[in-house]
Design a protein around this motif. Structure first.
Motif, PDB file in Angstrom:
ATOM      1  N   UNK A 110      41.287 -15.729  63.285  1.00  0.00           N
ATOM      2  CA  UNK A 110      42.004 -16.109  64.506  1.00  0.00           C
ATOM      3  C   UNK A 110      43.219 -16.970  64.172  1.00  0.00           C
ATOM      4  N   UNK A 111      44.112 -17.116  65.148  1.00  0.00           N
ATOM      5  CA  UNK A 111      45.286 -17.984  64.982  1.00  0.00           C
ATOM      6  C   UNK A 111      44.873 -19.442  64.791  1.00  0.00           C
ATOM      7  N   UNK A 112      43.709 -19.799  65.309  1.00  0.00           N
ATOM      8  CA  UNK A 112      43.245 -21.181  65.190  1.00  0.00           C
ATOM      9  C   UNK A 112      42.491 -21.428  63.883  1.00  0.00           C
ATOM     10  N   UNK A 113      42.355 -20.399  63.045  1.00  0.00           N
ATOM     11  CA  UNK A 113      41.732 -20.577  61.738  1.00  0.00           C
ATOM     12  C   UNK A 113      40.218 -20.461  61.750  1.00  0.00           C
ATOM     13  N   UNK A 114      39.720 -19.395  62.361  1.00  0.00           N
ATOM     14  CA  UNK A 114      38.281 -19.135  62.364  1.00  0.00           C
ATOM     15  C   UNK A 114      38.063 -17.672  61.967  1.00  0.00           C
ATOM     16  N   UNK A 115      36.996 -17.418  61.227  1.00  0.00           N
ATOM     17  CA  UNK A 115      36.626 -16.052  60.881  1.00  0.00           C
ATOM     18  C   UNK A 115      35.938 -15.427  62.087  1.00  0.00           C
ATOM     19  N   UNK A 116      36.347 -14.220  62.443  1.00  0.00           N
ATOM     20  CA  UNK A 116      35.740 -13.516  63.568  1.00  0.00           C
ATOM     21  C   UNK A 116      34.696 -12.549  63.036  1.00  0.00           C
ATOM     22  N   UNK A 150      34.100 -18.271  63.847  1.00  0.00           N
ATOM     23  CA  UNK A 150      33.439 -19.324  63.085  1.00  0.00           C
ATOM     24  C   UNK A 150      34.441 -20.073  62.208  1.00  0.00           C
ATOM     25  N   UNK A 151      34.711 -21.344  62.510  1.00  0.00           N
ATOM     26  CA  UNK A 151      35.645 -22.113  61.688  1.00  0.00           C
ATOM     27  C   UNK A 151      35.015 -22.553  60.362  1.00  0.00           C
ATOM     28  N   UNK A 152      35.853 -23.023  59.465  1.00  0.00           N
ATOM     29  CA  UNK A 152      35.392 -23.522  58.168  1.00  0.00           C
ATOM     30  C   UNK A 152      34.362 -24.627  58.394  1.00  0.00           C
ATOM     31  N   UNK A 153      33.266 -24.556  57.625  1.00  0.00           N
ATOM     32  CA  UNK A 153      32.211 -25.563  57.705  1.00  0.00           C
ATOM     33  C   UNK A 153      31.094 -25.229  58.658  1.00  0.00           C
ATOM     34  N   UNK A 170      31.004 -20.641  56.475  1.00  0.00           N
ATOM     35  CA  UNK A 170      32.379 -20.408  56.065  1.00  0.00           C
ATOM     36  C   UNK A 170      32.839 -21.584  55.208  1.00  0.00           C
ATOM     37  N   UNK A 171      33.263 -21.262  53.959  1.00  0.00           N
ATOM     38  CA  UNK A 171      33.740 -22.280  53.026  1.00  0.00           C
ATOM     39  C   UNK A 171      35.256 -22.380  53.082  1.00  0.00           C
ATOM     40  N   UNK A 172      35.928 -21.227  53.124  1.00  0.00           N
ATOM     41  CA  UNK A 172      37.394 -21.229  53.218  1.00  0.00           C
ATOM     42  C   UNK A 172      37.864 -19.903  53.788  1.00  0.00           C
ATOM     43  N   UNK A 173      39.121 -19.896  54.253  1.00  0.00           N
ATOM     44  CA  UNK A 173      39.728 -18.695  54.810  1.00  0.00           C
ATOM     45  C   UNK A 173      41.060 -18.444  54.119  1.00  0.00           C
ATOM     46  N   UNK A 174      41.314 -17.194  53.800  1.00  0.00           N
ATOM     47  CA  UNK A 174      42.574 -16.779  53.198  1.00  0.00           C
ATOM     48  C   UNK A 174      43.302 -15.935  54.245  1.00  0.00           C
ATOM     49  N   UNK A 175      44.265 -16.548  54.938  1.00  0.00           N
ATOM     50  CA  UNK A 175      44.965 -15.847  56.021  1.00  0.00           C
ATOM     51  C   UNK A 175      45.884 -14.752  55.484  1.00  0.00           C
ATOM     52  N   UNK A 176      46.381 -14.883  54.252  1.00  0.00           N
ATOM     53  CA  UNK A 176      47.267 -13.878  53.673  1.00  0.00           C
ATOM     54  C   UNK A 176      46.505 -12.585  53.405  1.00  0.00           C
ATOM     55  N   UNK A 177      45.364 -12.678  52.702  1.00  0.00           N
ATOM     56  CA  UNK A 177      44.544 -11.502  52.394  1.00  0.00           C
ATOM     57  C   UNK A 177      43.511 -11.193  53.473  1.00  0.00           C
ATOM     58  N   UNK A 178      43.455 -12.020  54.498  1.00  0.00           N
ATOM     59  CA  UNK A 178      42.498 -11.898  55.600  1.00  0.00           C
ATOM     60  C   UNK A 178      41.071 -11.771  55.055  1.00  0.00           C
ATOM     61  N   UNK A 179      40.679 -12.774  54.256  1.00  0.00           N
ATOM     62  CA  UNK A 179      39.335 -12.818  53.688  1.00  0.00           C
ATOM     63  C   UNK A 179      38.705 -14.179  53.946  1.00  0.00           C
TER      64      UNK A 179
END
Length: 191
Positions: A110-116, A150-153, A170-179
């Motif tokens: 998401x734009x807010x930094x959460x894995x969907x 789901x946000x980091x943590x 969730x430990x971390x998000x890579x917005x560039x590779x969307x992982x």
């Protein structure tokens, strides 16, 4: 008068049952020490006070039902580790794989930094809570969701295609590779 005596007898019988619970190895269902007072007024006055002990912190002792997270959980670990993925992920295989279908699907960030996470029944755990295998299975059966950001943590619990309870944080998000990088634990189903 007869109705009053019957009512007082009923209250006293109930209270005596509470007194006998600890002697029979059963803890109070109230979750803490409780004082119960019953008073009737008329020609006869009866007052009874009973204090029932609080239940043990780990149920299962003295014949109670084990609570989620108690040492009596009988789930062995199937697999535990860190994975980085997007799309589908199969957590029943060891090592886990992103080939083919799966048990968990990440649909994006998401734009807010959460894995969907989408398409599978899962439950987001309250902040700071870690599910036990038993609690995870129960939550997925009773409070499933199929779309969680789901946000980091934060942690979700779910049940794999082969019926194994699992949790992922969730430990971390890579917005560039969307992982998303997740710490995952998958438990075996007890025999």
């Amino acid at each position: 008068m007869a109705a009053l005596i019957t009512a007082v007898t009923g209250v006293l019988t109930f209270l005596v049952g509470f007194i006998a619970l600890p002697a029979a190895g059963v803890r109070s269902p109230l979750g803490a020490a409780a004082t119960v007072t019953a008073t009737t007024t008329a020609a006869v006055t009866a007052t009874a006070t009973v204090t029932a002990p609080a239940p043990l912190s780990s149920a299962g002792e003295n014949g109670g039902t084990p609570s989620p997270g108690s040492p009596t959980d009988s789930y062995a670990e199937h697999w535990s580790g860190r994975v980085k993925f997007n799309g589908w992920f199969n957590l029943d295989s060891v090592p886990p794989s992103s080939d083919g279908g799966g048990d968990l699907r990440m649909g994006g960030i998401t734009d807010t930094g959460a894995a969907t996470f989408i398409d599978f029944n899962m439950v987001e755990m309250p902040k700071g809570e870690t599910p036990t295998p038993d609690s995870c299975v129960l939550l997925v059966k009773t409070q499933p969701d199929q779309n969680i950001d789901l946000p980091v943590g934060r942690t979700i619990c779910f049940v794999t295609d082969e019926g194994r309870p699992a949790m992922a944080t969730v430990v971390s998000l890579d917005k560039v590779d969307v992982k998303a990088t997740l710490d995952v634990t998958v438990w075996e189903v007890p025999a």
